[in-house]
Write a protein that holds these residues in place. Structure first.
Motif, PDB file in Angstrom:
ATOM      1  N   LEU A 162     136.311 -16.649  32.249  1.00 58.17           N
ATOM      2  CA  LEU A 162     136.876 -16.861  30.919  1.00 58.17           C
ATOM      3  C   LEU A 162     138.398 -16.968  31.008  1.00 58.17           C
ATOM      4  CD1 LEU A 162     134.804 -14.264  28.851  1.00 58.17           C
ATOM      5  CD2 LEU A 162     134.366 -16.719  29.097  1.00 58.17           C
ATOM      6  N   PRO A 163     139.029 -17.619  30.020  1.00 54.87           N
ATOM      7  CA  PRO A 163     140.492 -17.735  30.016  1.00 54.87           C
ATOM      8  C   PRO A 163     141.190 -16.391  29.816  1.00 54.87           C
ATOM      9  CG  PRO A 163     139.473 -19.386  28.582  1.00 54.87           C
ATOM     10  CD  PRO A 163     138.398 -18.403  28.948  1.00 54.87           C
ATOM     11  N   MET A 164     142.507 -16.393  30.024  1.00 56.94           N
ATOM     12  CA  MET A 164     143.313 -15.178  29.906  1.00 56.94           C
ATOM     13  C   MET A 164     143.989 -15.012  28.552  1.00 56.94           C
ATOM     14  SD  MET A 164     145.343 -14.970  33.503  1.00 56.94           S
ATOM     15  CE  MET A 164     144.514 -15.024  35.097  1.00 56.94           C
ATOM     16  N   ALA A 165     143.755 -15.922  27.623  1.00 55.28           N
ATOM     17  CA  ALA A 165     144.533 -15.940  26.390  1.00 55.28           C
ATOM     18  C   ALA A 165     144.496 -14.610  25.645  1.00 55.28           C
ATOM     19  CB  ALA A 165     144.041 -17.069  25.484  1.00 55.28           C
ATOM     20  N   VAL A 166     143.306 -14.050  25.446  1.00 59.97           N
ATOM     21  CA  VAL A 166     143.190 -12.811  24.675  1.00 59.97           C
ATOM     22  C   VAL A 166     143.871 -11.636  25.378  1.00 59.97           C
ATOM     23  CG1 VAL A 166     141.576 -11.093  23.768  1.00 59.97           C
ATOM     24  CG2 VAL A 166     141.174 -13.523  23.355  1.00 59.97           C
ATOM     25  N   PRO A 167     143.564 -11.361  26.652  1.00 60.50           N
ATOM     26  CA  PRO A 167     144.265 -10.240  27.287  1.00 60.50           C
ATOM     27  C   PRO A 167     145.773 -10.442  27.384  1.00 60.50           C
ATOM     28  CG  PRO A 167     142.947 -11.453  28.892  1.00 60.50           C
ATOM     29  CD  PRO A 167     142.536 -11.931  27.542  1.00 60.50           C
ATOM     30  N   ASN A 168     146.212 -11.668  27.661  1.00 59.90           N
ATOM     31  CA  ASN A 168     147.657 -11.938  27.694  1.00 59.90           C
ATOM     32  C   ASN A 168     148.315 -11.535  26.381  1.00 59.90           C
ATOM     33  OD1 ASN A 168     147.690 -13.031  30.277  1.00 59.90           O
ATOM     34  ND2 ASN A 168     147.679 -15.148  29.588  1.00 59.90           N
ATOM     35  N   SER A 169     147.739 -12.009  25.287  1.00 64.81           N
ATOM     36  CA  SER A 169     148.346 -11.759  23.983  1.00 64.81           C
ATOM     37  C   SER A 169     148.221 -10.307  23.562  1.00 64.81           C
ATOM     38  CB  SER A 169     147.717 -12.674  22.927  1.00 64.81           C
ATOM     39  OG  SER A 169     148.145 -14.001  23.125  1.00 64.81           O
ATOM     40  N   PHE A 170     147.112  -9.674  23.932  1.00 64.21           N
ATOM     41  CA  PHE A 170     146.942  -8.269  23.555  1.00 64.21           C
ATOM     42  C   PHE A 170     147.998  -7.383  24.218  1.00 64.21           C
ATOM     43  CE2 PHE A 170     145.229  -3.998  24.227  1.00 64.21           C
ATOM     44  CZ  PHE A 170     144.979  -3.632  22.915  1.00 64.21           C
ATOM     45  N   VAL A 171     148.176  -7.530  25.529  1.00 65.06           N
ATOM     46  CA  VAL A 171     149.154  -6.668  26.205  1.00 65.06           C
ATOM     47  C   VAL A 171     150.574  -6.984  25.741  1.00 65.06           C
ATOM     48  CG1 VAL A 171     147.725  -6.206  28.224  1.00 65.06           C
ATOM     49  CG2 VAL A 171     149.278  -8.151  28.263  1.00 65.06           C
ATOM     50  N   LEU A 172     150.858  -8.248  25.463  1.00 66.64           N
ATOM     51  CA  LEU A 172     152.183  -8.608  24.979  1.00 66.64           C
ATOM     52  C   LEU A 172     152.453  -7.977  23.618  1.00 66.64           C
ATOM     53  CD1 LEU A 172     154.817 -10.209  25.086  1.00 66.64           C
ATOM     54  CD2 LEU A 172     153.564 -12.198  24.224  1.00 66.64           C
ATOM     55  N   ALA A 173     151.523  -8.119  22.693  1.00 57.94           N
ATOM     56  CA  ALA A 173     151.720  -7.552  21.357  1.00 57.94           C
ATOM     57  C   ALA A 173     151.773  -6.030  21.397  1.00 57.94           C
ATOM     58  CB  ALA A 173     150.610  -8.023  20.418  1.00 57.94           C
ATOM     59  N   ALA A 174     150.929  -5.417  22.224  1.00 54.25           N
ATOM     60  CA  ALA A 174     150.933  -3.954  22.335  1.00 54.25           C
ATOM     61  C   ALA A 174     152.270  -3.457  22.865  1.00 54.25           C
ATOM     62  CB  ALA A 174     149.790  -3.497  23.231  1.00 54.25           C
ATOM     63  N   ALA A 175     152.831  -4.182  23.834  1.00 55.75           N
ATOM     64  CA  ALA A 175     154.150  -3.808  24.353  1.00 55.75           C
ATOM     65  C   ALA A 175     155.224  -3.999  23.288  1.00 55.75           C
ATOM     66  CB  ALA A 175     154.473  -4.639  25.589  1.00 55.75           C
ATOM     67  N   GLN A 176     155.137  -5.082  22.531  1.00 56.46           N
ATOM     68  CA  GLN A 176     156.108  -5.320  21.463  1.00 56.46           C
ATOM     69  C   GLN A 176     156.081  -4.212  20.410  1.00 56.46           C
ATOM     70  OE1 GLN A 176     154.811  -9.724  21.050  1.00 56.46           O
ATOM     71  NE2 GLN A 176     156.878  -9.683  20.219  1.00 56.46           N
ATOM     72  N   MET A 177     154.888  -3.653  20.188  1.00 53.10           N
ATOM     73  CA  MET A 177     154.741  -2.606  19.182  1.00 53.10           C
ATOM     74  C   MET A 177     155.069  -1.218  19.731  1.00 53.10           C
ATOM     75  SD  MET A 177     154.032  -4.491  16.654  1.00 53.10           S
ATOM     76  CE  MET A 177     153.588  -3.339  15.363  1.00 53.10           C
ATOM     77  N   GLY A 178     155.445  -1.140  20.994  1.00 59.04           N
ATOM     78  CA  GLY A 178     155.874   0.124  21.574  1.00 59.04           C
ATOM     79  C   GLY A 178     154.768   1.020  22.078  1.00 59.04           C
ATOM     80  N   HIS A 179     153.581   0.479  22.282  1.00 57.22           N
ATOM     81  CA  HIS A 179     152.468   1.294  22.769  1.00 57.22           C
ATOM     82  C   HIS A 179     152.565   1.546  24.278  1.00 57.22           C
ATOM     83  CE1 HIS A 179     150.569   1.294  18.925  1.00 57.22           C
ATOM     84  NE2 HIS A 179     150.349  -0.001  18.911  1.00 57.22           N
ATOM     85  N   GLU A 180     151.868   2.558  24.720  1.00 60.57           N
ATOM     86  CA  GLU A 180     151.737   2.861  26.147  1.00 60.57           C
ATOM     87  C   GLU A 180     150.490   2.140  26.644  1.00 60.57           C
ATOM     88  OE1 GLU A 180     150.860   6.762  28.974  1.00 60.57           O
ATOM     89  OE2 GLU A 180     151.676   7.037  26.962  1.00 60.57           O
ATOM     90  N   VAL A 181     150.680   1.105  27.459  1.00 63.72           N
ATOM     91  CA  VAL A 181     149.601   0.189  27.820  1.00 63.72           C
ATOM     92  C   VAL A 181     149.184   0.389  29.277  1.00 63.72           C
ATOM     93  CG1 VAL A 181     148.872  -2.224  27.897  1.00 63.72           C
ATOM     94  CG2 VAL A 181     150.547  -1.490  26.197  1.00 63.72           C
ATOM     95  N   VAL A 182     147.874   0.508  29.471  1.00 66.55           N
ATOM     96  CA  VAL A 182     147.301   0.542  30.817  1.00 66.55           C
ATOM     97  C   VAL A 182     146.382  -0.668  30.959  1.00 66.55           C
ATOM     98  CG1 VAL A 182     145.902   1.826  32.470  1.00 66.55           C
ATOM     99  CG2 VAL A 182     147.345   3.053  30.836  1.00 66.55           C
TER     100      VAL A 182
END
Length: 335
Positions: A181-201
């Motif tokens: 499957l493409p990477m579009a969803v995970p790419n955008s999720f981690v980017l938005a989560a980082a923009q919102m200041g979350h702690e991302v793993v």
């Protein structure tokens, strides 16, 4: 004129404002009619349920009209490359297609997946960029080869709605899937989560890294917002203390152009990389998220997706409210 191609082009404050507007849409019985007497084109190169339905309903609820086109189906096949000699199977160039639509419609949404054939070419999002290049009206990315910003914004809204404001420990876990499957969803999720200041793993098998340039951007965004980003190959450890579990499969860039080799290579991960009750028990009473459609008992067990922890339907609903907020923001600013 402004587009909505990735969340990166919108600041943290602007994303918060979009979510605030989406919450108002969700809670209000009275709906804005900011699109009254106007049409929005929706161009689908690929199948869709939530994106298509939520956009059509959202445009209608804003008083507008949705014009749905499917290149190669309800519209001519499209060529996007500049300088092409169009003596093959493509009938019309994006240059004319987009300019004509812009005479009829006040915005254009476009959905075009990665073909998983040429990594270097597809990571540049050539079809989406061609639409943006030629358009005289706002372009909304309804999922491209590399990004799905409408989904990611709805995801951020859902996290806030379920867990409140502030930083959360968010785990994005790769999952086995019978096809790449493409990477579009995970790419955008981690980017938005980082923009919102979350702690991302980000938990992924070795060889399944997200785009390197994108991850540099993600880490820079996290540093700017006080968040954090880490990558692990230990799926169980990623669940420890998580408040959000986001499951998604994506293909490895090393297998672009050779998907049959990838299918054989990743068979080893099937039983280990599934979201099940045992893994969820390691979390901090985490909510479970997925963009849908999801393959039950492949990506996630019935026991998890049917549990109170699952917010996938609420998450899908929030697509409607977020996209109305995006449309209104783009088009009222245009006015």
């Amino acid at each position: 004129m402004r587009n909505f191609l990735t969340t990166f082009e919108w600041s943290r404050e602007e994303l918060d404002q979009l979510i605030d507007a989406a919450v108002r849409f969700k809670e209000s019985a009275e709906q804005s009619k900011s699109l009254a007497g106007r049409s929005v084109a929706l161009v689908f190169f690929n199948p869709s349920l939530r994106t298509r339905a939520s956009m059509q309903v959202g445009i209608y609820e804003l008083g507008g009209n949705a014009v749905v086109l499917e290149p190669g189906g309800t519209a001519w096949t499209l060529e996007h490359r500049e300088g092409s000699v169009m003596d093959g199977d493509k009938t019309e160039h994006v240059a004319e297609f987009v300019r004509v639509l812009a005479r009829y419609c006040v915005a254009i949404g476009v959905r075009t997946f990665a073909a998983l054939k040429n990594w270097d070419e597809e990571r540049a999002d050539p079809v989406l960029k061609a639409f943006a290049h030629y358009s005289e009206v706002p372009i909304i990315n309804l999922e491209s080869a590399m990004h799905h910003p409408c989904q990611a914004t709805a995801d951020m809204m859902t996290i806030r709605e379920k867990l409140g404001q502030g930083r959360k420990r968010v785990a994005l876990t790769w999952a086995w899937h019978p096809k790449a499957l493409p990477m579009a969803v995970p790419n955008s999720f981690v980017l938005a989560a980082a923009q919102m200041g979350h702690e991302v793993v980000v938990a992924q098998p070795r060889g399944y890294e997200l785009d390197g340039e994108l991850m540099k951007t993600v880490k820079a965004q996290a540093a700017a917002t006080g968040g954090k980003v880490e990558v692990t190959h230990n799926v169980d450890a990623a669940f420890d203390g998580a408040e959000v579990i986001y499951a998604k499969s994506w293909g490895s860039k090393q297998f672009y152009g050779a998907p049959e080799k990838e299918i054989a290579e990743r068979a080893q991960y099937r039983s280990k990389w599934i979201v099940d009750e045992q893994k969820m028990s390691r979390t901090n009473s985490a909510i479970f998220m997925h963009c849908l459609p999801v393959r039950r008992n492949v990506i996630v067990t019935d026991g998890v997706i049917d549990s109170p922890a699952s917010v996938v339907v609420d998450e899908a609903e929030n697509r409607l409210h977020v996209q109305k907020a995006i449309l209104e923001s783009l088009l009222t600013k245009e006015d």
